[in-house]
Scaffold this motif. Sequence first.
Motif, PDB file in Angstrom:
ATOM      1  N   ALA A   1      -8.949  -2.978   0.495  1.00  0.00           N
ATOM      2  CA  ALA A   1      -7.605  -2.729   1.018  1.00  0.00           C
ATOM      3  C   ALA A   1      -7.425  -1.246   1.306  1.00  0.00           C
ATOM      4  N   GLN A   2      -6.620  -0.962   2.339  1.00  0.00           N
ATOM      5  CA  GLN A   2      -6.228   0.403   2.662  1.00  0.00           C
ATOM      6  C   GLN A   2      -4.714   0.481   2.595  1.00  0.00           C
ATOM      7  N   PHE A   3      -4.190   1.409   1.793  1.00  0.00           N
ATOM      8  CA  PHE A   3      -2.757   1.629   1.656  1.00  0.00           C
ATOM      9  C   PHE A   3      -2.382   2.841   2.491  1.00  0.00           C
ATOM     10  N   ASP A   4      -1.576   2.625   3.524  1.00  0.00           N
ATOM     11  CA  ASP A   4      -1.115   3.695   4.412  1.00  0.00           C
ATOM     12  C   ASP A   4       0.081   4.361   3.745  1.00  0.00           C
ATOM     13  N   GLU A   5      -0.091   5.593   3.296  1.00  0.00           N
ATOM     14  CA  GLU A   5       0.941   6.305   2.545  1.00  0.00           C
ATOM     15  C   GLU A   5       1.884   7.111   3.443  1.00  0.00           C
ATOM     16  N   ALA A   6       1.884   6.841   4.733  1.00  0.00           N
ATOM     17  CA  ALA A   6       2.838   7.392   5.707  1.00  0.00           C
ATOM     18  C   ALA A   6       2.925   8.922   5.663  1.00  0.00           C
ATOM     19  N   GLY A   7       1.813   9.600   5.404  1.00  0.00           N
ATOM     20  CA  GLY A   7       1.796  11.054   5.388  1.00  0.00           C
ATOM     21  C   GLY A   7       2.357  11.685   4.124  1.00  0.00           C
ATOM     22  N   LEU A   8       2.835  10.901   3.166  1.00  0.00           N
ATOM     23  CA  LEU A   8       3.377  11.441   1.917  1.00  0.00           C
ATOM     24  C   LEU A   8       2.267  11.945   1.006  1.00  0.00           C
ATOM     25  N   GLN A   9       1.096  11.331   1.142  1.00  0.00           N
ATOM     26  CA  GLN A   9      -0.110  11.743   0.434  1.00  0.00           C
ATOM     27  C   GLN A   9      -1.278  11.120   1.180  1.00  0.00           C
ATOM     28  N   ASP A  10      -2.494  11.417   0.772  1.00  0.00           N
ATOM     29  CA  ASP A  10      -3.657  10.804   1.423  1.00  0.00           C
ATOM     30  C   ASP A  10      -3.614   9.295   1.245  1.00  0.00           C
ATOM     31  N   ASN A  11      -4.164   8.566   2.215  1.00  0.00           N
ATOM     32  CA  ASN A  11      -4.239   7.117   2.097  1.00  0.00           C
ATOM     33  C   ASN A  11      -5.057   6.735   0.871  1.00  0.00           C
ATOM     34  N   ILE A  12      -4.741   5.577   0.293  1.00  0.00           N
ATOM     35  CA  ILE A  12      -5.405   5.081  -0.904  1.00  0.00           C
ATOM     36  C   ILE A  12      -6.259   3.876  -0.498  1.00  0.00           C
ATOM     37  N   TYR A  13      -7.438   3.766  -1.097  1.00  0.00           N
ATOM     38  CA  TYR A  13      -8.334   2.642  -0.829  1.00  0.00           C
ATOM     39  C   TYR A  13      -8.585   1.888  -2.124  1.00  0.00           C
ATOM     40  N   GLU A  14      -8.763   0.568  -2.007  1.00  0.00           N
ATOM     41  CA  GLU A  14      -8.978  -0.274  -3.182  1.00  0.00           C
ATOM     42  C   GLU A  14     -10.103  -1.268  -2.913  1.00  0.00           C
ATOM     43  N   GLY A  15     -10.932  -1.475  -3.908  1.00  0.00           N
ATOM     44  CA  GLY A  15     -11.960  -2.510  -3.865  1.00  0.00           C
ATOM     45  C   GLY A  15     -11.739  -3.468  -5.030  1.00  0.00           C
ATOM     46  N   THR A  16     -11.939  -4.755  -4.798  1.00  0.00           N
ATOM     47  CA  THR A  16     -11.768  -5.759  -5.845  1.00  0.00           C
ATOM     48  C   THR A  16     -12.976  -6.678  -5.898  1.00  0.00           C
ATOM     49  N   LEU A  17     -13.269  -7.184  -7.085  1.00  0.00           N
ATOM     50  CA  LEU A  17     -14.327  -8.157  -7.318  1.00  0.00           C
ATOM     51  C   LEU A  17     -13.823  -9.086  -8.409  1.00  0.00           C
ATOM     52  N   TYR A  18     -13.756 -10.393  -8.116  1.00  0.00           N
ATOM     53  CA  TYR A  18     -13.145 -11.308  -9.083  1.00  0.00           C
ATOM     54  C   TYR A  18     -13.603 -12.751  -8.907  1.00  0.00           C
ATOM     55  N   ILE A  19     -13.326 -13.532  -9.926  1.00  0.00           N
ATOM     56  CA  ILE A  19     -13.543 -14.986  -9.912  1.00  0.00           C
ATOM     57  C   ILE A  19     -12.167 -15.622  -9.778  1.00  0.00           C
ATOM     58  N   LYS A  20     -12.049 -16.608  -8.921  1.00  0.00           N
ATOM     59  CA  LYS A  20     -10.759 -17.278  -8.738  1.00  0.00           C
ATOM     60  C   LYS A  20     -10.950 -18.786  -8.813  1.00  0.00           C
ATOM     61  N   ALA A  21     -10.083 -19.428  -9.576  1.00  0.00           N
ATOM     62  CA  ALA A  21     -10.101 -20.881  -9.719  1.00  0.00           C
ATOM     63  C   ALA A  21      -8.885 -21.453  -8.996  1.00  0.00           C
ATOM     64  N   TYR A  22      -9.101 -22.505  -8.218  1.00  0.00           N
ATOM     65  CA  TYR A  22      -8.030 -23.177  -7.490  1.00  0.00           C
ATOM     66  C   TYR A  22      -7.917 -24.609  -7.976  1.00  0.00           C
ATOM     67  N   TRP A  23      -6.709 -25.038  -8.274  1.00  0.00           N
ATOM     68  CA  TRP A  23      -6.424 -26.438  -8.574  1.00  0.00           C
ATOM     69  C   TRP A  23      -5.912 -27.037  -7.274  1.00  0.00           C
ATOM     70  N   ASN A  24      -6.604 -28.069  -6.755  1.00  0.00           N
ATOM     71  CA  ASN A  24      -6.252 -28.691  -5.480  1.00  0.00           C
ATOM     72  C   ASN A  24      -5.355 -29.902  -5.707  1.00  0.00           C
ATOM     73  N   ILE A  25      -4.222 -29.915  -5.023  1.00  0.00           N
ATOM     74  CA  ILE A  25      -3.290 -31.036  -5.101  1.00  0.00           C
ATOM     75  C   ILE A  25      -3.193 -31.629  -3.698  1.00  0.00           C
TER      76      ILE A  25
END
Length: 130
Positions: free
Chosen positions: A77-101
Amino acid sequence: MKYLVLLFLFLSLSADKDYSLRLAHGKVTDSTFGEVLFLDIKSYPQDLKVTALDGGYVLKKRAFDLPFDIYGRAGFAQFDEAGLQDNIYEGTLYIKAYWNIDFYKNRVRIGLGEGVSYTSGILYVEKKRH
């Protein structure tokens, strides 16, 4: 207390039933979660935005012989900080479980995930709230 709410427009793509890809975009609002639920959305003074790409792969379908799918997922993800500060970047790694209905030829999925993330800094709105 105000919440940082990302109003998102997402596009889910599927090249194969075992893969998923999601593109999301959102803006910061000055509304509480309850106000957003009732569509009483207040704009935030600065134009703070986020754009994210998230992908995953099915690790196990119908785990435990239940309508329960388990995915390995990663995102950026890239967070656009509208010139208030430098843009912020995020990386994620995860396991996700879905219950299907499944009902009336439709599918609803309820998901729960656990993992790790890294951001290159602290978001402007988080600094302001403390």
